[in-house]
Design a protein around this motif. Sequence first.
Motif, mmCIF file in Angstrom:
data_model
loop_
_atom_site.group_PDB
_atom_site.id
_atom_site.type_symbol
_atom_site.label_atom_id
_atom_site.label_comp_id
_atom_site.label_asym_id
_atom_site.label_seq_id
_atom_site.Cartn_x
_atom_site.Cartn_y
_atom_site.Cartn_z
ATOM 1 N N MET A 1 0.836 -1.198 0.000
ATOM 2 C CA MET A 1 0.000 0.000 0.000
ATOM 3 C C MET A 1 0.875 1.255 0.000
ATOM 4 N N GLU B 1 3.920 1.527 -1.000
ATOM 5 C CA GLU B 1 4.612 1.623 -2.281
ATOM 6 C C GLU B 1 3.680 2.154 -3.371
ATOM 7 N N GLU B 2 2.428 1.701 -3.365
ATOM 8 C CA GLU B 2 1.479 2.206 -4.368
ATOM 9 C C GLU B 2 1.240 3.702 -4.177
ATOM 10 N N PHE C 1 4.407 5.496 -5.409
ATOM 11 C CA PHE C 1 4.419 5.408 -6.875
ATOM 12 C C PHE C 1 3.457 6.428 -7.483
ATOM 13 N N LEU C 2 2.249 6.444 -6.939
ATOM 14 C CA LEU C 2 1.227 7.340 -7.467
ATOM 15 C C LEU C 2 1.617 8.793 -7.266
ATOM 16 N N ILE D 1 4.504 9.754 -9.898
ATOM 17 C CA ILE D 1 4.108 9.963 -11.294
ATOM 18 C C ILE D 1 3.150 11.150 -11.432
ATOM 19 N N THR D 2 2.298 11.341 -10.425
ATOM 20 C CA THR D 2 1.338 12.434 -10.525
ATOM 21 C C THR D 2 2.025 13.782 -10.310
#
Lengths: 225, 225
Positions: B81, B83-84, B87-88, B91-92
């Motif tokens: 969770m 890491e997601e 990651f999000l 990139i955002t």
Amino acid sequence: MKVLNKYSRETARDFALRVLKENILSLELKPGMAISENELSAELKISRTPVREAIIELAKAYLIEIYPQRGSFISLIDPKMVEEARFLRKITDTAVIETACDEIDEEGIKLLEDNVSLQEYYLSKGMTDKIFELDNQFHKDIYVVAKKDIIYEIHSTLMIHFDRVRNLSVATVKDFKVVGDHRNMLEAIKARDKKTAVELVDKHLSRYQIDEKEIRSKKPEYFKV
Amino acid sequence: MKVLNKYSRETARDFALRVLKENILSLELKPGMAISENELSAELKISRTPVREAIIELAKAYLIEIYPQRGSFISLIDPKMVEEARFLRKITDTAVIETACDEIDEEGIKLLEDNVSLQEYYLSKGMTDKIFELDNQFHKDIYVVAKKDIIYEIHSTLMIHFDRVRNLSVATVKDFKVVGDHRNMLEAIKARDKKTAVELVDKHLSRYQIDEKEIRSKKPEYFKV
DNA sequence: CTTAATATACTTGTATACAAGTATATTACG
DNA sequence: CGTAATATACTTGTATACAAGTATATTAAG
């Protein structure tokens, strides 16, 4: 509103949520239309509480607007909202397919291969209505391969903004080309070819381009601005 | 749990949500800890309904886990969770600062300039506790300039996964360097220099790197896996 | 003492009653 | 007839009661 069948194990809240999402996406519930917790609970044959909980969740995703003591309404199509959803989908799909190229393994290949094969089968048989669901599943599976499935879930409700506008578009017939896109994406992922994979995502999403002006001229009352 | 003051205009649900978020982020509500709708409603002096609605929303963001008829629990720290979320955010933030370079105008410059100036002022006065809030606001303002504020809102609850782990980290003292980062980002955006802006986002987020092993060894009971 | 059956005290899910506020229809007044 | 005051019928927000299920404590049997 089209009332679906309630699964026996499904909670009343999940049922209400599923029905509302489906009807908003299909534009059966029209943008700007008033909805009422009482009416919906009567229609779905459940109490206000679960209906209300579902409405609150959709309001958090800006699909419903709640005005306390006045009423709740299906959100009008907001071009800014649609653009944010499109933007988010593009950057996320791009980054995720790159990650999928890193993370792909035998199991992942099987997952994606089974799906694309089935799409190709249905396409060859002309059963194009089956492809819609597989299309969604394919994108989800790429997120799963990239170990980013929570991101997919979190974004899925938001993408309804994007998808319902697509459903208003006349030219959604060219859907059969997406099957080829999916095949190509799968091959790129298998080859761990990030550059090609990203190009394919870009090309694929460009098919979903919407002609806002045309839709707006047909249904101006659906639009916010 | 630390109960905050309820604003007079705030609905009971928003109040419950604010208190719960704050306490989860600060780890006052500890990962794995049981919470009960009844207990919370007593503590917040409101009824179960708004408390329940807040809990459901946080469960949708995986910050609370609801087991029907058994209980609800503050979610354990799930590395996947976290890491997601990381990651999000990466990139955002990257895509959004590029867009901000395209969209920046006088008004946007003023918005960001006022914030950074204030950060620099507080830093010079050693009032570093004021900077935390401005830090969050600065990031939000970049999304506003890029006309992507809905995306910021949608992601904000999810980022609690990331931020609460940061709060467990000892080395959060180097916060003063972020003010310089913000100044540099602002200058890059003003110069519409996407390449530099993106590099700065990357550098900035690298400061938030967390030493999972260290945290895990201190508080293994907080972790899911 | 051990173990199994049974209460008991919780939990969340759902239904319903009431509170507070809004918009429209109705009524009364000029 | 026109306008303002007043009911009336809605709306969502909140509180509470009950339903259904789980886990623990208690009790009874062996």
